[in-house]
Write an enzyme that holds these catalytic residues in place. Structure first.
Site, PDB file in Angstrom:
ATOM      1  NE  ARG A  47      -3.753   4.353   5.533  1.00  0.00           N
ATOM      2  CZ  ARG A  47      -3.196   3.740   6.579  1.00  0.00           C
ATOM      3  NH1 ARG A  47      -3.808   2.731   7.204  1.00  0.00           N
ATOM      4  NH2 ARG A  47      -2.014   4.116   7.016  1.00  0.00           N
ATOM      5  N   GLY A  48      -1.514   2.119   3.674  1.00  0.00           N
ATOM      6  CA  GLY A  48      -0.457   1.740   4.609  1.00  0.00           C
ATOM      7  C   GLY A  48       0.479   0.812   3.848  1.00  0.00           C
ATOM      8  CB  ALA A  49       4.149   0.901   3.348  1.00  0.00           C
ATOM      9  NE  ARG A  90      -1.150   6.075  -2.121  1.00  0.00           N
ATOM     10  CZ  ARG A  90      -1.231   6.230  -0.794  1.00  0.00           C
ATOM     11  NH1 ARG A  90      -1.630   5.238  -0.027  1.00  0.00           N
ATOM     12  NH2 ARG A  90      -0.907   7.377  -0.221  1.00  0.00           N
ATOM     13  CG  ASP A 236       4.717   5.072   3.090  1.00  0.00           C
ATOM     14  OD1 ASP A 236       4.574   5.751   4.117  1.00  0.00           O
ATOM     15  OD2 ASP A 236       3.803   4.411   2.566  1.00  0.00           O
ATOM     16  CG  ASN A 246       5.612   7.727   7.751  1.00  0.00           C
ATOM     17  OD1 ASN A 246       5.072   6.745   7.234  1.00  0.00           O
ATOM     18  ND2 ASN A 246       5.188   8.232   8.898  1.00  0.00           N
ATOM     19  CE  LYS A 247      -0.201   9.824   4.680  1.00  0.00           C
ATOM     20  NZ  LYS A 247      -0.443   9.955   3.230  1.00  0.00           N
TER      21      LYS A 247
HETATM   22  O1  MRU Z   1      -1.309   7.445   2.521  1.00  0.00           O
HETATM   23  P1  MRU Z   1      -1.249   6.275   3.460  1.00  0.00           P
HETATM   24  O2  MRU Z   1      -2.360   6.242   4.451  1.00  0.00           O
HETATM   25  O3  MRU Z   1      -1.061   4.969   2.739  1.00  0.00           O
HETATM   26  O4  MRU Z   1       0.099   6.541   4.267  1.00  0.00           O
HETATM   27  C1  MRU Z   1       0.491   5.630   5.231  1.00  0.00           C
HETATM   28  C2  MRU Z   1       1.706   6.030   5.955  1.00  0.00           C
HETATM   29  O5  MRU Z   1       2.333   7.013   5.683  1.00  0.00           O
HETATM   30  C3  MRU Z   1       2.176   5.058   6.982  1.00  0.00           C
HETATM   31  O6  MRU Z   1       2.771   5.714   8.055  1.00  0.00           O
HETATM   32  C4  MRU Z   1       3.206   4.169   6.299  1.00  0.00           C
HETATM   33  O7  MRU Z   1       2.622   3.515   5.190  1.00  0.00           O
HETATM   34  C5  MRU Z   1       3.759   3.183   7.201  1.00  0.00           C
HETATM   35  S1  MRU Z   1       2.645   1.944   7.591  1.00  0.00           S
HETATM   36  C6  MRU Z   1       3.691   0.752   8.195  1.00  0.00           C
END
Ligand code: MRU
Length: 341
Positions: A47-49, A90, A236, A246-247
C-alpha cells in the site's frame, strides 16, 4: 531504514513487507502470480501510492517471466491483459496507472519475447530507482521547511513503508533528523485502517524519532493549544489545478490548519500528478468494505451489523488550502503548481 519491497533476482519474485501484519510482526511475502499481486494491493499488504506503483511494476515483471505464450503477439496480449487486471485492484492512486502504462510501453518496444522481457526488467528497475531518488529529493527540499524544535503533524503513512524506502511526507523528517535537527512528530491514528498508528508510529519509533500518537479527532485541540508547527501529508493523485486526494481525514487536517494559521504541506512526487483531469472532482475515490468501520483492525465488533456505513478511503483537499507542494523539483505554492504541472 526499512526497505518496503525488492525484487529477488535469484527466484524472480517480488518480495514485500506484508503491511497488514504490522506492527505486531515483520513478515515478508513473495509474489510471482497475478492473483497474489492483485490481492496484495487490494488488501493493503502492499500500500501507499509509490509502493503500489513500484510494487506493481516489479510484480508485473515477475508475472511476465511466467507467461507461457512464446509468440510476441501472444505475449503482448497476455501481458496487457495482466496489466489491466492489476490496474483494477485500486482506483485512486495515480502511481499504479503510471507504472502499468510505462510497463505496457516498454513491452511494446521489444520485437521478440526475450527483448520484451529485457525491456520490462529495465523499466521496472528504473521505476524503483527513480522512486528512491525522488523520495530523497523531497526529503532535502522539505527539510528546509522544518524549523528547529518543530512539531510536525502527519496523517496516514507516507513514510518508508509507502515507497521503496524513505517515503514522501516523512522524508523531510528523516532528513531533518539526519541533520541533527530536533524534530517531533504527531501522528494521527488514521481510522479506519490505522495506517498512522500501525505504520507511521512503527517506522518512526524504529528510527528513534520522537513520536506521539493521537486519535484523529484530537488534532484540532492540539492545534488550538499551539502544539503543532506544521503539517505534512502525502498524496495519491494531484489534479491539474493542485487539488489532491489523500487518505480520508486529510481534508479535516487541511481545514483545521487553515483555521489555526498552520502551514499545510503535501509531498507530491510528479508520478502522482494527473494532468488529464482539471480538478479534484474528477478523481475516482475508492470506497471500501463496511467492516473496516464496523470492526476494528483486529475484527472486534465496534458497531451494530445493520448500521449504514460510509467508508471512502480517500478525500479531496482543495488547492486553496495547500501552503506548498514538496516535489522532487522543489517546493511550489498553490498559485504556482499549475505552471509546474
Ligand atoms: O490506503 P493506503 O494506505 O494505500 O493510503 C495511503 C495514503 O493515503 C498515503 O498518504 C498516500 O498513498 C501517499 S504515500 C506517498
Amino acid at each position: 531504514m526499512l526497505r518496503t519491497l525488492y525484487f529477488d533476482t535469484n527466484t524472480g519474485e517480488l518480495v514485500i513487507i506484508d503491511q497488514t501484519r504490522l506492527p505486531g510482526e515483520l513478515v515478508y511475502k513473495r509474489i510471482s502470480a497475478p492473483r497474489d499481486l492483485f490481492e496484495s494491493i487490494k488488501t493493503l499488504a502492499l500500500r501507499g501510492a509509490p509502493a503500489i506503483g513500484v510494487g506493481a511494476a516489479l510484480g508485473l515483471y515477475a508475472c511476465a517471466l511466467r507467461i507461457e505464450d512464446v509468440t510476441p503477439q501472444g505475449f503482448e496480449y497476455s501481458f496487457e491483459k495482466l496489466c489491466a487486471f492489476i490496474a483494477s485492484s485500486r482506483p485512486t492512486a495515480r502511481d499504479l496507472f503510471y507504472a502499468c502504462d510505462r510497463m505496457i510501453s516498454a513491452a511494446r518496444r521489444g520485437v521478440s519475447v526475450s527483448e520484451k522481457i529485457k525491456l520490462l526488467r529495465a523499466e521496472a528497475f528504473a521505476l524503483e530507482a527513480e522512486n528512491i531518488s525522488v523520495c530523497h529529493a523531497i526529503g532535502e527540499y522539505g527539510e528546509k521547511l522544518i524549523p528547529e524544535n518543530a512539531t510536525v503533524l502527519t496523517h496516514c503513512n507516507a513514510g518508508s513503508l509507502c515507497a521503496v524506502e524513505y517515503g514522501t511526507a516523512l522524508a523531510p523528517i528523516y532528513e531533518a533528523a539526519a541533520r541533527k535537527k530536533n524534530v517531533r512528530v504527531v501522528s494521527d491514528e488514521t481510522r479506519p485502517l490505522l495506517q498512522g498508528a500501525r505504520l507511521t508510529c512503527y517506522e518512526l519509533c524504529a528510527a528513534g524519532i520522537d513520536t506521539t500518537l493521537i486519535c484523529d479527532n484530537m488534532a484540532a485541540g492540539l492545534m488550538a493549544a499551539g502544539k503543532i508547527d506544521l503539517a505534512i501529508v502525502g498524496c495519491d493523485r494531484v489534479a491539474s489545478n493542485g487539488d489532491f486526494a489523500n487518505k480520508t481525514g486529510t481534508l479535516s487536517v487541511a481545514v483545521n490548519c487553515a483555521y489555526f494559521g498552520i502551514p499545510f504541506y503535501v509531498a507530491a512526487p510528479s508520478s502522482t500528478i494527473d494532468k488529464s483531469i482539471p480538478d479534484g472532482s474528477h478523481i475516482t475515490i475508492e470506497h471500501r468494505a463496511a467492516e473496516e468501520v464496523t470492526e476494528n483492525f483486529y475484527s472486534h465488533r465496534m458497531a451494530p451489523l445493520d448500521v449504514k456505513v460510509y467508508n471512502p478511503a480517500f478525500d479531496v483537499t482543495p488547492a486553496s488550502l495547500v501552503t506548498g507542494y514538496i516535489t522532487e523539483k522543489g517546493v511550489f505554492k498553490n498559485t504556482e503548481i499549475s505552471e509546474f504541472i
